[in-house]
Design a protein around this motif. Structure first.
Motif, PDB file in Angstrom:
ATOM      1  N   PHE A 193       0.863  -1.170   0.000  1.00 32.40           N
ATOM      2  CA  PHE A 193       0.000   0.000   0.000  1.00 32.40           C
ATOM      3  C   PHE A 193       0.901   1.221   0.000  1.00 32.40           C
ATOM      4  CE2 PHE A 193      -2.661   3.278   2.108  1.00 32.40           C
ATOM      5  CZ  PHE A 193      -3.738   3.257   1.246  1.00 32.40           C
ATOM      6  N   GLN A 194       0.486   2.272  -0.688  1.00 36.85           N
ATOM      7  CA  GLN A 194       1.303   3.483  -0.764  1.00 36.85           C
ATOM      8  C   GLN A 194       1.598   4.028   0.637  1.00 36.85           C
ATOM      9  OE1 GLN A 194       2.642   4.529  -3.464  1.00 36.85           O
ATOM     10  NE2 GLN A 194       1.321   4.188  -5.211  1.00 36.85           N
ATOM     11  N   THR A 195       2.716   4.718   0.771  1.00 35.84           N
ATOM     12  CA  THR A 195       3.176   5.153   2.090  1.00 35.84           C
ATOM     13  C   THR A 195       2.485   6.404   2.605  1.00 35.84           C
ATOM     14  OG1 THR A 195       4.933   6.517   1.147  1.00 35.84           O
ATOM     15  CG2 THR A 195       5.471   4.228   1.624  1.00 35.84           C
ATOM     16  N   ASN A 196       1.799   7.124   1.727  1.00 37.48           N
ATOM     17  CA  ASN A 196       1.264   8.439   2.074  1.00 37.48           C
ATOM     18  C   ASN A 196      -0.252   8.408   1.858  1.00 37.48           C
ATOM     19  OD1 ASN A 196       0.549  11.242   2.027  1.00 37.48           O
ATOM     20  ND2 ASN A 196       2.651  11.782   1.470  1.00 37.48           N
ATOM     21  N   THR A 197      -1.013   8.228   2.932  1.00 31.04           N
ATOM     22  CA  THR A 197      -2.459   8.014   2.795  1.00 31.04           C
ATOM     23  C   THR A 197      -3.158   9.228   2.196  1.00 31.04           C
ATOM     24  OG1 THR A 197      -2.417   6.504   4.691  1.00 31.04           O
ATOM     25  CG2 THR A 197      -4.557   7.383   4.034  1.00 31.04           C
ATOM     26  N   GLN A 198      -2.784  10.422   2.629  1.00 27.91           N
ATOM     27  CA  GLN A 198      -3.423  11.642   2.122  1.00 27.91           C
ATOM     28  C   GLN A 198      -3.255  11.758   0.614  1.00 27.91           C
ATOM     29  OE1 GLN A 198      -1.180  15.132   3.065  1.00 27.91           O
ATOM     30  NE2 GLN A 198      -2.291  16.371   1.569  1.00 27.91           N
ATOM     31  N   VAL A 199      -2.044  11.562   0.123  1.00 25.70           N
ATOM     32  CA  VAL A 199      -1.783  11.693  -1.307  1.00 25.70           C
ATOM     33  C   VAL A 199      -2.379  10.516  -2.081  1.00 25.70           C
ATOM     34  CG1 VAL A 199       0.041  11.872  -3.055  1.00 25.70           C
ATOM     35  CG2 VAL A 199       0.254  13.116  -0.899  1.00 25.70           C
ATOM     36  N   THR A 200      -2.398   9.348  -1.469  1.00 30.02           N
ATOM     37  CA  THR A 200      -3.008   8.187  -2.115  1.00 30.02           C
ATOM     38  C   THR A 200      -4.491   8.428  -2.369  1.00 30.02           C
ATOM     39  OG1 THR A 200      -1.413   6.683  -1.113  1.00 30.02           O
ATOM     40  CG2 THR A 200      -3.457   5.713  -1.906  1.00 30.02           C
ATOM     41  N   ARG A 201      -5.183   9.011  -1.404  1.00 33.85           N
ATOM     42  CA  ARG A 201      -6.591   9.352  -1.605  1.00 33.85           C
ATOM     43  C   ARG A 201      -6.758  10.243  -2.848  1.00 33.85           C
ATOM     44  NH1 ARG A 201      -7.225  10.408   4.257  1.00 33.85           N
ATOM     45  NH2 ARG A 201      -8.552   8.808   5.191  1.00 33.85           N
ATOM     46  N   ALA A 202      -5.894  11.250  -2.952  1.00 39.49           N
ATOM     47  CA  ALA A 202      -5.974  12.167  -4.095  1.00 39.49           C
ATOM     48  C   ALA A 202      -5.664  11.449  -5.404  1.00 39.49           C
ATOM     49  CB  ALA A 202      -5.016  13.337  -3.889  1.00 39.49           C
ATOM     50  N   GLN A 342      -0.539  14.468 -13.986  1.00 36.00           N
ATOM     51  CA  GLN A 342      -0.441  15.177 -12.707  1.00 36.00           C
ATOM     52  C   GLN A 342       0.614  14.503 -11.840  1.00 36.00           C
ATOM     53  OE1 GLN A 342      -4.111  15.407 -10.470  1.00 36.00           O
ATOM     54  NE2 GLN A 342      -3.333  16.960  -9.081  1.00 36.00           N
ATOM     55  N   LEU A 343       1.395  15.315 -11.173  1.00 36.83           N
ATOM     56  CA  LEU A 343       2.373  14.837 -10.206  1.00 36.83           C
ATOM     57  C   LEU A 343       1.710  14.724  -8.834  1.00 36.83           C
ATOM     58  CD1 LEU A 343       5.421  14.372  -9.305  1.00 36.83           C
ATOM     59  CD2 LEU A 343       5.388  16.803  -8.720  1.00 36.83           C
ATOM     60  N   PHE A 344       1.987  13.624  -8.138  1.00 34.43           N
ATOM     61  CA  PHE A 344       1.512  13.414  -6.777  1.00 34.43           C
ATOM     62  C   PHE A 344       2.737  13.249  -5.882  1.00 34.43           C
ATOM     63  CE2 PHE A 344      -1.907  12.339  -9.524  1.00 34.43           C
ATOM     64  CZ  PHE A 344      -3.058  12.703  -8.854  1.00 34.43           C
ATOM     65  N   ASP A 345       2.890  14.137  -4.920  1.00 37.61           N
ATOM     66  CA  ASP A 345       4.109  14.125  -4.102  1.00 37.61           C
ATOM     67  C   ASP A 345       3.971  13.098  -2.985  1.00 37.61           C
ATOM     68  OD1 ASP A 345       6.648  14.793  -3.459  1.00 37.61           O
ATOM     69  OD2 ASP A 345       6.140  16.618  -2.359  1.00 37.61           O
ATOM     70  N   MET A 346       4.063  11.827  -3.390  1.00 33.60           N
ATOM     71  CA  MET A 346       3.932  10.718  -2.458  1.00 33.60           C
ATOM     72  C   MET A 346       5.113  10.647  -1.498  1.00 33.60           C
ATOM     73  SD  MET A 346       1.537   8.321  -2.166  1.00 33.60           S
ATOM     74  CE  MET A 346       0.870   8.067  -3.820  1.00 33.60           C
TER      75      MET A 346
END
Length: 362
Positions: A193-202, A342-346
């Motif tokens: 699972f991705q390490t960054n929950t906030q950015v993963t939601r986006a 789009q870039l997502f700063d994970m």
């Protein structure tokens, strides 16, 4: 470097990397991250000695450096790490010494959900202290509120690999629920699972938005992991009032597929998840859908790009953690035109970039 400058620099670099293969991309505003307390998982090396352990990293002399206060981790992780360290000391678990190649406990791997629940994995060199851990488990569960899953992983080899192939779950529950709004994913001990929950939601929300726009009759989610993209897309399509697409998720990990199936059943989503190598999808006899989502590891999709080029799929949504292999894969699909990204700063404060790109057949 101020965070705003970091994000702008990373966005500019990724745009430059893709310019040659996707010159007319519509670039959306990059998705920022919180600057601190954004990591939903901690991967900590156990150092020190029996009764006085450190949880963190090792210095150049292979001595432990404590990082239980590291502000990259989410606050709930910071709150429980001292209790976990105290429990390790009280249970008498022996840290593994890299320098001496002796001892047992190598790593503590901790994941937190948005609901404040935890899954913890203890990586051991052997089964030597497994009985001790079992006996001390009630004290651990009492000391760490919200600890839902505890497992032991065996990594007997002396090399720079965090975990091994054998996993023993010690709790009655083996899945950690990850509620993300419309969908609750289920993470097994070895699930990615991705390490960054906030950015993963986006990230899931943006991919779902593009999929809703496309109104696909069918879609594949390749390298689907625990089904995050597929299940969020299904929920978004239904919310938009459209007919749910025929969804097939493909992932090589049996555990991840089982987790995806459990999440789909709980959400009432009619999606199929198959345990297979994504590059062999063309051999499974499935009809090629009008939309394919891919979320590969850093190496990219490789030979799958050529097959997708020839497949007739009308649209590809590509989530990449490596712009270099992303550019290579886009170049290998000349009939597909990249239209928006789009870039997502994970991974704040690093050079790593997560990029979402939509491609349509010309």
């Amino acid at each position: 470097m101020p965070y705003e400058q970091q994000l702008a620099s990373k966005d500019a670099r990724v745009r430059e990397q893709l310019q040659g293969v996707a010159p007319n991309l519509e670039w959306l505003t990059p998705q920022a991250s919180a600057e601190a307390n954004f990591r939903n998982k901690a991967k900590l090396v156990v150092g020190g000695r029996t009764g006085l352990v450190s949880l963190g990293i090792l210095d150049r002399q292979r001595r432990g450096i404590d990082l239980t206060g590291c502000e990259l981790q989410e606050q709930p992780i910071l709150a429980v790490l001292p209790s976990i360290a105290a429990w390790i000391n009280e249970a008498g678990l022996t840290p593994y010494s890299v320098r001496e190649r002796q001892g047992e406990l190598k790593h503590v791997l901790l994941t937190v959900s948005p609901a404040g629940e935890f899954a913890m994995r203890l990586v051991l060199r052997s089964e030597g202290q497994l009985g001790r851990i079992r006996r001390a488990l009630p004290q651990l569960l009492a000391a760490v509120p919200g600890l839902r899953v505890v497992s032991v992983n065996l990594q007997p080899e002396h090399k720079a690999v965090i975990e091994g192939a054998e996993e023993t779950v010690l709790t009655d529950t083996r899945l950690l629920p990850m509620p993300l709004g419309a969908v609750t994913l289920q993470l097994g001990p070895r699930s990615f699972f991705q390490t960054n929950t906030q950015v993963t939601r986006a990230l899931y929300a943006r991919a779902s938005e593009w999929i809703v726009d496309a109104v696909p009759a069918a879609m594949w989610d390749l390298y689907c992991g625990v089904g995050g993209f597929a299940l969020h897309a299904a929920a978004a399509v239904l919310e938009a009032g459209s007919a749910a697409p025929d969804i097939v998720g493909v992932e090589v990990s049996d555990e991840a597929v089982a987790s995806a199936r459990a999440a789909a059943a709980a959400a009432g989503v009619d999606a199929r998840f198959v345990a297979a190598d994504a590059v062999q999808m063309q051999q499974l006899g499935e009809q090629v859908p009008d939309l394919v989502l891919v979320n590969p590891p850093r190496r990219g999709i490789g030979e799958l790009a050529q097959w997708l080029e020839e497949s007739g799929a009308a649209r590809i949504v590509y989530s990449s953690c490596n712009p270099t292999t992303l550019a290579r894969d886009i170049e290998a699909m000349p009939s597909m035109r990249a239209v928006r990204a789009q870039l997502f700063d994970m991974f704040p404060h690093t050079e790593h970039a997560e990029v979402l790109v939509e491609l349509v057949r010309q």
